[in-house]
Design a protein around this motif. Structure first.
Motif, PDB file in Angstrom:
ATOM      1  N   UNK A  91      60.320  65.933  78.586  1.00  0.00           N
ATOM      2  CA  UNK A  91      60.151  66.478  77.237  1.00  0.00           C
ATOM      3  C   UNK A  91      59.482  65.508  76.276  1.00  0.00           C
ATOM      4  N   UNK A  92      59.123  64.322  76.758  1.00  0.00           N
ATOM      5  CA  UNK A  92      58.499  63.346  75.860  1.00  0.00           C
ATOM      6  C   UNK A  92      57.715  62.328  76.663  1.00  0.00           C
ATOM      7  N   UNK A  93      56.843  61.607  75.977  1.00  0.00           N
ATOM      8  CA  UNK A  93      56.141  60.498  76.611  1.00  0.00           C
ATOM      9  C   UNK A  93      56.993  59.243  76.447  1.00  0.00           C
ATOM     10  N   UNK A  94      56.709  58.223  77.256  1.00  0.00           N
ATOM     11  CA  UNK A  94      57.460  56.961  77.238  1.00  0.00           C
ATOM     12  C   UNK A  94      58.969  57.233  77.265  1.00  0.00           C
ATOM     13  N   UNK A  95      59.443  57.933  78.291  1.00  0.00           N
ATOM     14  CA  UNK A  95      60.854  58.348  78.314  1.00  0.00           C
ATOM     15  C   UNK A  95      61.854  57.210  78.401  1.00  0.00           C
ATOM     16  N   UNK A 106      57.274  59.827  70.117  1.00  0.00           N
ATOM     17  CA  UNK A 106      56.825  60.841  69.154  1.00  0.00           C
ATOM     18  C   UNK A 106      55.605  60.353  68.367  1.00  0.00           C
ATOM     19  N   UNK A 107      55.614  59.089  67.959  1.00  0.00           N
ATOM     20  CA  UNK A 107      54.470  58.547  67.225  1.00  0.00           C
ATOM     21  C   UNK A 107      53.227  58.487  68.099  1.00  0.00           C
ATOM     22  N   UNK A 161      46.119  50.498  55.456  1.00  0.00           N
ATOM     23  CA  UNK A 161      46.565  51.433  54.416  1.00  0.00           C
ATOM     24  C   UNK A 161      47.079  52.734  55.040  1.00  0.00           C
ATOM     25  N   UNK A 162      48.168  53.246  54.464  1.00  0.00           N
ATOM     26  CA  UNK A 162      48.761  54.451  55.031  1.00  0.00           C
ATOM     27  C   UNK A 162      49.504  54.192  56.324  1.00  0.00           C
ATOM     28  N   UNK A 163      49.947  52.968  56.501  1.00  0.00           N
ATOM     29  CA  UNK A 163      50.623  52.543  57.735  1.00  0.00           C
ATOM     30  C   UNK A 163      51.803  53.454  58.055  1.00  0.00           C
ATOM     31  N   UNK A 164      51.917  53.844  59.331  1.00  0.00           N
ATOM     32  CA  UNK A 164      53.055  54.605  59.816  1.00  0.00           C
ATOM     33  C   UNK A 164      53.673  53.868  60.999  1.00  0.00           C
ATOM     34  N   UNK A 165      54.987  53.659  60.926  1.00  0.00           N
ATOM     35  CA  UNK A 165      55.664  52.981  62.015  1.00  0.00           C
ATOM     36  C   UNK A 165      57.150  52.905  61.757  1.00  0.00           C
ATOM     37  N   UNK A 166      57.854  52.440  62.751  1.00  0.00           N
ATOM     38  CA  UNK A 166      59.312  52.398  62.644  1.00  0.00           C
ATOM     39  C   UNK A 166      59.854  51.241  63.470  1.00  0.00           C
ATOM     40  N   UNK A 167      60.958  50.692  63.025  1.00  0.00           N
ATOM     41  CA  UNK A 167      61.630  49.599  63.735  1.00  0.00           C
ATOM     42  C   UNK A 167      63.090  49.958  63.954  1.00  0.00           C
TER      43      UNK A 167
END
Length: 480
Positions: free
Chosen positions: A212-216, A224-225, A409-415
């Motif tokens: 159901x997703x990549x990089x399981x 998701x990103x 600019x407009x950076x998208x990411x998560x930690x």
């Protein structure tokens, strides 16, 4: 190589001259042990010619363009299609044009003997090497034989797969033409990296994920990103499908039938469906092991199932952690253990001793060079749940960092970090976003060093950089 009726004796025999084998041989030679390195293909191994080096040469231009198109003041032309011919030529140079002269020269300069040929175990401490001309050399090790043969692609049991002439990682990293349509089966690291690279080079990529997703194996938000960005780039990503059948048409296309009844046409099909040990034809049966199996090794990299503490399995072939950098880490451990035992010493005890590959369990780092990058080390939240580990999960939006917006600019990411609430140390970290690969070593040090959270407050990140996320994660945690 004529047949040698005598047996050449060395202290150490290393089978496989990839980065892992080279590092074992370098360590044992530096310890004063006579060492011979045997390789059936190219010295430098999979990483140098068909994996790490060429794949990153294909990916780097795509990632640079992705950063540049968001940066005010740069020529809008950077957003145009990549010059595929130039990228492939750069990739060829990074792979040494698939010649290993430089590696062979280094081996000689390090004082290591080198034999080109197919090595097979022939009993306790015995190895035979069949050369390219059919001749055979017999070798005997006084102290150790280290198997460093790595891994290869694990293809699915699909009827007619040989006639299909599919791509594996080797063809995907060495192809000289950009296919108009590329189907990629498998959504792990190889699948998503090659989807990123070939979509950027002009292929219409369709990525087929069984789950159901990549990089399981990584945090869900990372997959998701990456999925979102692949789709924005024009790739098709499909979940919950497998290849039921595939064939080459008379016109050379690949006609694919999917498990949901759908059909797909492609010019090439890449199977990125896992890895298998290169251990089928290396004489494992002569020492009581099963050909084709992973060579189970303990934390000293010794194959405990073979008596006498003389057989070692290092790198991918032992199945512990299938990364080049982790294999090189194991090689340093194995070299030190072999040298100690040759001196009549026992490997030093202790969880983090120089003779124990503890990081294989606690702090294995990995980077996925997609857009955005994904970097992970230690536990994930899914793994903690599956194994019953109690952890505290702390998340932070990388897009809130001043340093991130300087980067793009407009950076998208998560930690995300995972904390052991009892010991108050970090046990896992995952970052997803442009440039996050550079955060990984600090996370690895925090985990391997078991740095207390209260001490991390005193590791001050420079402003404005993405590394500020460490402070923000600690602040988020203290406010919760």
């Amino acid at each position: 190589m004529p047949t040698d009726t005598t047996t050449r004796a060395y202290d150490v025999i290393v089978i496989g001259a990839g980065p892992v084998g080279e590092n074992v041989a370098d360590r044992t030679t530096a310890a004063g042990l006579s060492t011979v390195l045997v390789e059936s293909e190219l010295a430098g191994g999979e990483c140098s010619y068909w994996a790490c080096e060429p794949s990153k040469a294909l990916l780097r231009p795509a990632l640079l363009r992705a950063d540049a198109v968001h940066m005010p003041g740069l020529d809008p032309a950077v957003g145009n299609a990549l010059d595929a011919k130039a990228v492939l030529a750069h990739r060829d140079r990074m792979a040494g044009d698939w010649k290993d002269d430089g590696q062979v020269e280094w081996i000689a300069s390090a004082g290591i003997d080198f034999l080109r040929g197919h090595a097979r175990l022939a009993g306790e401490r015995e190895v035979t090497v069949e050369g390219p001309d059919g001749g055979t050399v017999r070798l005997r090790a006084r102290h150790a034989v280290a198997v460093c043969t790595g891994s290869g692609p694990a293809l699915p049991r699909l009827p007619g797969i040989e006639a299909l002439r599919p791509w594996t990682n080797r063809e995907a990293t060495s192809a000289q033409q950009v296919p108009r349509r590329l189907a990629i089966v498998g959504a792990g690291v190889v699948g998503v990296e090659m989807a990123t690279a070939w979509q950027a080079l002009g292929s219409q990529v369709t990525l087929l994920a069984r789950g159901e997703r990549v990089l399981p194996r990584m945090e869900r938000f990372a997959g998701e990103l990456v999925t979102e960005r692949l789709r924005e780039a024009g790739a098709v990503v499909r979940f919950g499908v497998e290849v039921a059948a595939a064939e080459r048409t008379p016109g050379g296309e690949v006609a694919i039938t999917l498990s949901d009844g759908g059909e797909l046409l492609a010019d090439e099909i890449l199977f990125a469906t896992g890895r298998a040990p290169r251990s089928v034809d290396i004489g494992l049966d002569t020492v009581g092991l099963i050909p084709g199996d992973w060579l189970a090794a303990d934390d000293t990299l010794t194959v405990a199932a073979v008596p006498g503490e003389w057989l070692y399995a290092v790198g991918d072939v032992n199945g512990r952690a299938l990364y080049t950098h982790q294999g090189k880490y194991q090689a340093r451990i194995a070299g030190a253990v072999i040298a100690a035992r040759a001196r009549g010493e026992q490997p030093a005890p202790g969880r983090w001793s120089p003779h124990r590959s503890t990081a294989d369990h606690e702090a294995v780092p990995g980077v996925v060079f997609t857009d955005p990058e994904v970097a992970s080390v230690g536990l994930t939240s899914d793994e903690a749940l599956r194994t019953g580990r109690v952890v505290e999960v702390v998340d932070h939006d990388l897009g809130q960092l001043a340093g991130a917006h300087q980067y793009r600019p407009g950076y998208q990411g998560r930690a995300r970090i995972l904390l052991d609430p009892e010991r108050q140390v970090v046990v896992g970290a995952t970052f997803a976003g442009p440039g996050v690969a550079e955060l990984l070593y600090s996370a690895t040090v925090a985990i391997a060093g078991e740095v207390p959270v209260e001490r991390l407050w005193h590791a001050v990140p420079a402003f404005p950089t993405i590394s500020e996320v460490w402070l923000r994660l600690l602040e988020t945690r203290s406010q919760s």
